[in-house]
Design an enzyme around this catalytic site. Structure first.
Site, PDB file in Angstrom:
ATOM      1  N   ALA A   1      -2.208   4.205   2.959  1.00  0.00           N
ATOM      2  CA  ALA A   1      -3.335   4.069   2.028  1.00  0.00           C
ATOM      3  C   ALA A   1      -4.186   2.826   2.306  1.00  0.00           C
ATOM      4  O   ALA A   1      -5.095   2.521   1.546  1.00  0.00           O
ATOM      5  CB  ALA A   1      -2.820   4.029   0.584  1.00  0.00           C
TER       6      ALA A   1
ATOM      7  N   SER B   1       0.851  -1.203   0.000  1.00  0.00           N
ATOM      8  CA  SER B   1       0.000   0.000   0.000  1.00  0.00           C
ATOM      9  C   SER B   1       0.878   1.242   0.000  1.00  0.00           C
ATOM     10  O   SER B   1       1.987   1.229   0.548  1.00  0.00           O
ATOM     11  CB  SER B   1      -0.885   0.025   1.243  1.00  0.00           C
ATOM     12  OG  SER B   1      -0.106   0.300   2.391  1.00  0.00           O
ATOM     13  N   ASP B   2       0.390   2.325  -0.621  1.00  0.00           N
ATOM     14  CA  ASP B   2       1.068   3.599  -0.415  1.00  0.00           C
ATOM     15  C   ASP B   2       1.002   3.874   1.086  1.00  0.00           C
ATOM     16  O   ASP B   2       0.203   3.287   1.818  1.00  0.00           O
ATOM     17  CB  ASP B   2       0.418   4.724  -1.237  1.00  0.00           C
ATOM     18  CG  ASP B   2       1.376   5.908  -1.423  1.00  0.00           C
ATOM     19  OD1 ASP B   2       2.353   6.019  -0.645  1.00  0.00           O
ATOM     20  OD2 ASP B   2       1.150   6.728  -2.331  1.00  0.00           O
ATOM     21  N   TRP B   3       1.865   4.765   1.526  1.00  0.00           N
ATOM     22  CA  TRP B   3       2.061   4.943   2.967  1.00  0.00           C
ATOM     23  C   TRP B   3       0.798   5.514   3.629  1.00  0.00           C
ATOM     24  O   TRP B   3       0.434   6.677   3.428  1.00  0.00           O
ATOM     25  CB  TRP B   3       3.282   5.833   3.191  1.00  0.00           C
ATOM     26  CG  TRP B   3       4.577   5.050   3.264  1.00  0.00           C
ATOM     27  CD1 TRP B   3       5.517   5.177   4.248  1.00  0.00           C
ATOM     28  CD2 TRP B   3       5.075   4.033   2.385  1.00  0.00           C
ATOM     29  NE1 TRP B   3       6.554   4.286   4.030  1.00  0.00           N
ATOM     30  CE2 TRP B   3       6.307   3.569   2.897  1.00  0.00           C
ATOM     31  CE3 TRP B   3       4.589   3.411   1.221  1.00  0.00           C
ATOM     32  CZ2 TRP B   3       7.058   2.566   2.298  1.00  0.00           C
ATOM     33  CZ3 TRP B   3       5.351   2.407   0.613  1.00  0.00           C
ATOM     34  CH2 TRP B   3       6.561   2.009   1.149  1.00  0.00           C
TER      35      TRP B   3
END
Ligand code: BGC
Length: 709
Positions: free
Chosen positions: A251, A247-249
């Site tokens: 997200a 996941s994006d940080w």
């Protein structure tokens, strides 16, 4: 009879990455498996703890797409931004860029690079366009660049990460906006660079902050990190992605939904995986086999690409820049600088201002503009920012080169327009450096330069007709005045360049181009429009509408009309078209011929491999100096297909000596002549007459031929 050697026997018996990963996972506790899926604190942008009892090493993942983002001391090279690399239209250079970054990451002890970033520049003002390799064309330019960079990074044993998957095309409200895209547009315009990264064997994919609704909706308004359609159905099943999704940080928004949708690893917080994922398995909401599969993906990728068996001994504070990488950063920046215009001063019998003279009578340069002696705009901000080992400002690079050319460099006595005018009036050539900057998490308000910078250009030009404008920018700029003339007497500057964000060697690179030590050969990866929002995005399209900022819905109702495709569909002439860029030499294109294969039937997988026609032409360097041309192939579908009139399908960068010619062949694949059939969930060849054109830019097509499919 062939007798197997000991080595072949050993190789045959040594288990591959999948078998090794499976064998390790079989020995792990549930807690250990989940530990492979959840970030911990550490020295890198993201950190995965290892499992010492089974020799599973820790994994450091670091930003970003144009070099190692340092949070501690130690040098790294601030390469030109990804968009500048894309502007080089050169897969060999992009590979070298990836290799150099991979080398620096390995030496810093980071087994994974958080890049390349691949989102398509739907929005000219998107604050992260500088980080993206795709420019306005993910299908060809982005796909070629993505494959080259992934290959380069991973050849050094470092896992690359294709981000941000998917439809993360705006920064405004990025953590919540729902990108509503029809499936055909999604697959044809936005997916291809990710598909190319997968084909190149990318080890990881980062799901993005935004929500996504691919219409017809499988699941509507789902966060990208818990969207089963894009993560599982599309990425893992249809495209066959065997790596892991991180996941994006911050997200990740759920435990069970994310785990079931296909998110493998949570990063940036331990809110939803970690203990919660363990509890979800224990409660029977997530099958332990799903966790096994995720852990296997992580280990398999680490084993296949390198961080498992390589011992990266360096740490985040290591000094990893080198003379070779500085030289590469310089040549990439020069190769990514687009010469927008270079007309003769004083009519057709006059001379072009560029390239600057190498010797002869001494001459004087005036170097003006706030960007001339600043490192501020050389790299964009946010997670893509890199502190260079030493940044060479434009002024510094010009001073060094001017000394060798017998030129004196003057600078204005202060930052006022009057001082720039006085400096320019006393010089043979005035170089004016202007520009703008952007960063992650915010879009740009305008594509215009500041009023001050525009005035500076106009007033300087008023005092010296030999004025060259050099612009630094994270993406598109509005510069119609470069061609149409400025408000002061309607004069247009004779020469202008755009460097994008050229990184730490900016000064040397711009000097290389100004003096013609490097003959410019970059091409625009984005259109330069005449006005802000020329592509007529309504509020419903950007930033989206909704009850409040956390519930915006951005409707991609322009569908396939993204970037240059919009200009061609609407017959609008931009200031500078996608693919445009000049050289100090000139090229001609001649005699297009085609060879058509048997009429193709439908093939599996969209016919990427299947060549249906080959287009041949001759390219000649008709000027007096060596240079490189980017020959571009565009196709036009039969009208019934409902596709934009012109789409890039291939390109090649060719270096030619003065007077030399070369025969070039472009292969046209079945996929090039196909559209995404939503009902069938497959590519469908469009039957009928396809117009193929070869030329120097999307608005400069020189040779045309028809192919019947
Ligand atoms: C960015 C990512 C980046 C991550 C880790 C996020 O804010 O969107 O591109 O890799 O932070 O720093």
């Amino acid at each position: 009879m062939i007798i197997p050697t000991l080595l072949t026997l050993l190789l045959a018996s040594s288990p591959g990455p999948s078998a090794r990963a499976k064998a390790i996972v079989a020995q792990l506790t549930l807690e250990e498996k989940v530990g492979l899926l959840t970030g911990v604190a550490g020295n890198y942008s993201g950190n995965l703890a290892g499992i010492p009892r089974l020799d599973v090493p820790a994994l450091g993942m670091n930003d970003g797409p144009q070099g190692f983002r340092a949070s501690t001391h130690g040098t790294s090279t601030a390469f030109p931004c990804a968009l500048a690399v894309a502007a080089g239209w050169d897969a060999t250079n992009a590979r070298a860029f990836g290799e150099a970054i991979g080398t620096e990451f390995a030496a810093k002890g980071a087994g994974m690079m958080l890049g390349p970033a691949l989102n398509v520049a739907r929005l000219p003002t998107c604050g992260r366009n500088f980080e993206y390799l795709s420019g306005e064309d993910g299908g060809t330019l982005g796909a070629v660049m993505a494959a080259a960079v992934v290959g380069g990074v991973q050849s050094k044993g470092v896992i690359a990460n294709a981000k941000h998957y998917v439809q993360n095309n705006q920064e405004y409200a990025r953590s919540s906006v729902d990108a509503i895209v029809d499936e055909r547009t999604h697959v044809e315009i936005y997916l291809p660079p990710f598909e190319a990264a997968v084909e190149a064997g990318v080890g990881s994919v980062m799901c993005s902050y935004n929500r996504v609704t691919i219409v017809p909706p499988f699941a509507a308004a789902t966060y990208a990190c818990e969207d089963p359609f894009t993560l599982t159905h599309e990425l893992k099943e249809r495209l066959g992605f065997g790596g892991f999704v991180v996941s994006d940080w911050g997200a990740t928004h759920s435990t069970v939904a994310s785990a079931l949708a296909g998110l493998d690893m949570e990063m940036g917080s331990e809110k939803y995986y970690g203990k919660k994922l363990i509890a979800a398995v224990q409660a029977g909401h997530v099958n332990e086999s799903a966790v096994d599969e995720k852990a296997e993906r992580v280990l398999r990728t680490m084993i296949r690409i390198g961080p498992f068996d390589h011992t990266f001994t360096g740490n985040a504070a290591a000094n990893v820049t080198s003379a070779a990488h500085r030289a590469l950063a310089r040549s990439l920046a020069a190769a990514g600088t687009v010469l927008l215009r270079n007309s003769k001063v004083g009519g057709s019998t006059g001379a072009a201002v560029l390239p600057l003279r190498h010797g002869g009578a001494p001459y004087t340069l005036c170097v003006a503009g706030g960007a001339a002696d600043s490192v501020g705009a050389l790299s964009g901000g946010g997670s893509g920012f890199v502190v260079g080992s030493h940044s060479t400002t434009y002024l510094e690079g010009i001073r060094t080169r001017a000394a060798a050319a017998g030129a004196t460099v003057n600078i204005p006595s202060d930052s006022s327009i009057e001082a720039a005018q006085a400096c320019a009036a006393a010089a043979d050539v005035a170089l004016v450096f202007v520009g703008t900057w952007s960063h992650e998490s915010q879009d740009r308000d305008t594509l215009a330069l500041t009023q001050f910078d525009q005035s500076l250009c106009a007033y300087t030009l008023q005092k010296n007709p030999h004025t060259v404008i050099v612009m630094t920018s994270p993406g598109a700029l509005i510069v119609p005045w470069l061609e149409n003339g400025m408000y002061l007497g309607g004069n247009a500057p004779p020469a202008a360049l755009i460097t994008f964000m050229p990184g730490q060697e900016a000064g040397h690179a711009v000097a290389d181009v100004l003096w013609g030590d490097v003959n410019p050969s970059a091409r625009l990866p984005v259109t330069l429009p005449n006005v802000d929002n020329e592509i007529s995005l309504t509020k419903a399209m950007y930033p989206g509408v909704g009850p409040d900022v956390s519930h915006l819905r951005a409707n991609y109702s322009e569908r396939l009309e993204v970037g240059y495709r919009w200009y061609h569909t609407h017959g609008v002439k931009p200031a500078y078209a996608f693919g445009h860029g000049l050289s100090y030499t000139s090229f001609t294109y001649a005699v297009l011929s085609k060879e058509v294969e048997e009429p193709p039937g439908q093939t599996e997988g969209g016919g990427r491999e299947r060549v249906v026609a080959t287009i041949d032409f001759t390219l000649t360097n008709t000027g007096s100096r060596a240079g490189a041309e980017v020959a571009q192939l565009y196709t036009s579908f039969p009208a019934s297909a409902g596709e934009p009139p012109v789409q890039l399908r291939n390109f090649t960068k060719i270096q030619l000596a003065a007077g030399a010619s070369v025969r070039i062949s472009f292969e046209v694949s079945e996929r090039d002549l196909s559209v995404w059939d939503v009902e069938a969930g497959a590519w469908a060849l469009v039957h009928g007459a396809h117009q193929l054109a070869v030329g120097a830019a999307s608005d400069d097509l020189r040779l045309h031929v028809t192919v019947h499919a």
